[in-house]
Design a protein around this motif. Structure first.
Motif, short mmCIF file in Angstrom:
data_model
loop_
_atom_site.label_atom_id
_atom_site.label_comp_id
_atom_site.label_asym_id
_atom_site.label_seq_id
_atom_site.Cartn_x
_atom_site.Cartn_y
_atom_site.Cartn_z
N LYS A 87 0.82 -1.21 0.00
CA LYS A 87 0.00 0.00 0.00
C LYS A 87 0.85 1.26 0.00
O LYS A 87 0.58 2.20 -0.74
N TYR A 88 1.87 1.30 0.87
CA TYR A 88 2.61 2.53 1.08
C TYR A 88 3.90 2.64 0.28
O TYR A 88 4.41 3.73 0.08
N GLN A 89 4.46 1.50 -0.14
CA GLN A 89 5.67 1.51 -0.93
C GLN A 89 5.51 0.55 -2.12
O GLN A 89 6.22 -0.44 -2.22
N PRO A 90 4.57 0.85 -3.02
CA PRO A 90 4.23 -0.07 -4.11
C PRO A 90 5.38 -0.35 -5.07
O PRO A 90 5.35 -1.36 -5.78
N ASN A 91 6.37 0.51 -5.12
CA ASN A 91 7.49 0.31 -6.04
C ASN A 91 8.65 -0.44 -5.39
O ASN A 91 9.72 -0.58 -5.99
N ARG A 92 8.43 -0.89 -4.16
CA ARG A 92 9.49 -1.58 -3.43
C ARG A 92 9.01 -2.96 -2.99
O ARG A 92 7.95 -3.09 -2.39
N THR A 93 9.78 -3.99 -3.30
CA THR A 93 9.40 -5.36 -2.93
C THR A 93 9.79 -5.63 -1.48
O THR A 93 10.92 -5.35 -1.06
N TYR A 94 8.86 -6.14 -0.71
CA TYR A 94 9.14 -6.53 0.68
C TYR A 94 9.74 -7.93 0.68
O TYR A 94 9.11 -8.89 0.20
N SER A 95 10.94 -8.08 1.19
CA SER A 95 11.66 -9.35 1.12
C SER A 95 11.76 -10.04 2.47
O SER A 95 12.46 -11.04 2.61
N GLY A 96 11.07 -9.50 3.49
CA GLY A 96 11.09 -10.14 4.81
C GLY A 96 10.44 -11.51 4.75
O GLY A 96 9.52 -11.75 3.97
N THR A 97 10.91 -12.44 5.57
CA THR A 97 10.41 -13.82 5.55
C THR A 97 9.93 -14.24 6.94
O THR A 97 10.19 -13.56 7.93
N PHE A 98 9.21 -15.35 7.00
CA PHE A 98 8.95 -16.00 8.28
C PHE A 98 9.29 -17.48 8.10
O PHE A 98 8.97 -18.09 7.08
N GLU A 99 9.97 -18.03 9.07
CA GLU A 99 10.45 -19.41 8.95
C GLU A 99 10.71 -19.98 10.33
O GLU A 99 10.79 -19.24 11.33
N ASP A 100 10.85 -21.31 10.40
CA ASP A 100 11.14 -21.93 11.70
C ASP A 100 12.62 -21.78 12.01
O ASP A 100 13.47 -21.77 11.12
N ARG A 101 12.92 -21.58 13.28
CA ARG A 101 14.32 -21.42 13.74
C ARG A 101 14.40 -21.93 15.17
O ARG A 101 14.60 -21.18 16.11
N THR A 102 14.23 -23.23 15.33
CA THR A 102 14.17 -23.83 16.65
C THR A 102 15.52 -23.81 17.36
O THR A 102 15.60 -24.04 18.57
N SER A 103 16.59 -23.53 16.63
CA SER A 103 17.91 -23.51 17.26
C SER A 103 18.08 -22.33 18.22
O SER A 103 18.95 -22.36 19.10
N LEU A 104 17.26 -21.28 18.07
CA LEU A 104 17.34 -20.14 18.99
C LEU A 104 16.81 -20.55 20.36
O LEU A 104 15.74 -21.16 20.47
N TYR A 105 17.53 -20.18 21.40
CA TYR A 105 17.22 -20.64 22.76
C TYR A 105 15.80 -20.30 23.18
O TYR A 105 15.06 -21.15 23.67
N LEU A 106 15.37 -19.04 22.99
CA LEU A 106 14.03 -18.64 23.41
C LEU A 106 12.94 -19.30 22.56
O LEU A 106 11.85 -19.57 23.06
#
Length: 357
Positions: free
Chosen positions: A283-302
């Motif tokens: 909506k706000y930055q239509p000319n810019r691709t959002y490359s953020g991801t979501f994935e599993d990362r069970t190796s992190l302690y928390l």
């Protein structure tokens, strides 16, 4: 007296006309305008006009969305509309003939941890009533986390992660949630400066000294969260951990999310916030691709050790100049908190899916 239908219809028409005229005139009178000066941001501009910047932040954006860069930045020299000042009453007219008004107070709750200017939180909704959120900002106490320099001054991960976390907590409380801020600094509160001064007086909920040893620090947070989770068993519970990454200076990264590989609810939370960010960028930055991801990362302690469904958020690269703008600008920190909160609302709306973890 028995008035004819025609006469009563004309009177009613006049009443509607004058009521409409009055409301229209009132609406126009309550909207002020102001010219933005160099260095102004939304928060500072609203504050200078005597308007609470956090209670009316969204109202300002709605009024001026076509005149903002990336939906949150002002252009110096342009004129902006200012929302009406804080209203603490609501007028209700029972009938078209009634001249009496019922006054209803809108009362906020006070949370000193947000600082003197922002300690009062006014309710926005009850959408999160009964839900419990544990918010953990990265590092703190003897460990400042990732470090970088800006304008010749040192900046630290823990100060910016904490500021974003406080802003998020305030949003969630406004929607009726029960919120535990696990890493706490009673002296800082929400800060609108670009350079946040580094200190080491943070404690862990409720007032525990944060250990120097890294594993001990992480274990302390896990124990606190899991203890509270057990206490609140049966309620809708979520954990949100906020960090700022440290990579090579040239690596610009978008906000991304981790979750436990076996947690369907953790994945849903991360995905809900991720979808919200995708929508906002589109909506706000239509000319810019959002490359953020979501994935599993069970190796992190928390991620591995905590019991509530959770997401681990990396806000950006503290060493990258573009990411520094995202982190240092208070308007950006507020936008990050707001977008995360909207993702949280989406996750809550979708509800639990089994298994709970």
């Amino acid at each position: 007296m028995n008035y004819s239908f025609s006469y009563r219809f004309k009177v009613l028409g006049l009443l509607v006309f004058f009521m409409g005229f009055t409301v229209s005139s009132f609406s126009q009178d309550t909207i002020q305008t102001v010219v933005a000066q160099k260095g102004d941001g939304i928060l500072s501009l609203l504050r200078k006009q005597g308007v609470n910047p956090y209670d009316h932040y969204d109202d300002f954006i709605s009024l001026n969305i076509e005149n903002l860069r990336d939906s949150i930045h002002l252009y110096a020299g342009r004129t902006y509309r200012i929302p009406s000042a804080d209203l603490d009453t609501v007028a209700i007219v029972d009938t078209i003939q009634s001249k009496t008004k019922e006054i209803k107070k809108i009362e906020g709750k006070v949370y000193p941890i947000f600082g003197k200017d922002y300690e009062t939180v006014l309710p926005k909704s009850k959408l999160l009533k009964g839900a419990v959120y544990y918010l953990v900002s990265g590092h703190g106490g003897p460990d400042p986390g990732a470090m970088a320099t800006y304008g010749g001054k040192s900046i630290a991960e823990d100060e910016y992660a904490y500021d974003i976390t406080l802003r998020l907590a305030r949003e969630l409380l406004a929607h009726g949630a029960e919120v535990y801020i696990i890493i706490r600094d009673e002296n800082d509160g929400i800060r609108d400066e670009r350079i946040l001064e580094i200190d080491h007086d943070e404690v862990a909920y409720p007032n525990k000294t944060i250990p120097l040893n890294q594993v001990a620090r992480l274990r302390q947070r896990v124990d606190i969260v899991n203890s509270l989770y057990k206490k609140n068993r049966g309620k809708f519970q979520r954990l949100i951990v906020t960090h700022i990454d440290s990579r090579s200076v040239g690596q610009n990264i978008d906000v991304f999310f981790y979750h436990h590989e076996k947690s369907r609810n953790g994945k849903k939370l991360a995905e809900s916030i991720h979808k919200t960010f995708q929508k906002k960028y589109k909506k706000y930055q239509p000319n810019r691709t959002y490359s953020g991801t979501f994935e599993d990362r069970t190796s992190l302690y928390l991620v591995k050790k905590t019991h509530p469904a959770m997401t681990f958020i990396e806000v950006g690269n503290i060493k990258n100049k573009k990411d520094q703008r995202r982190i240092l600008d208070p308007e950006n920190r507020q936008a990050l908190a707001k977008w995360i909160s909207e993702g949280v609302l989406l996750d809550h709306k979708l509800g639990e899916i089994g298994p709970i973890r």
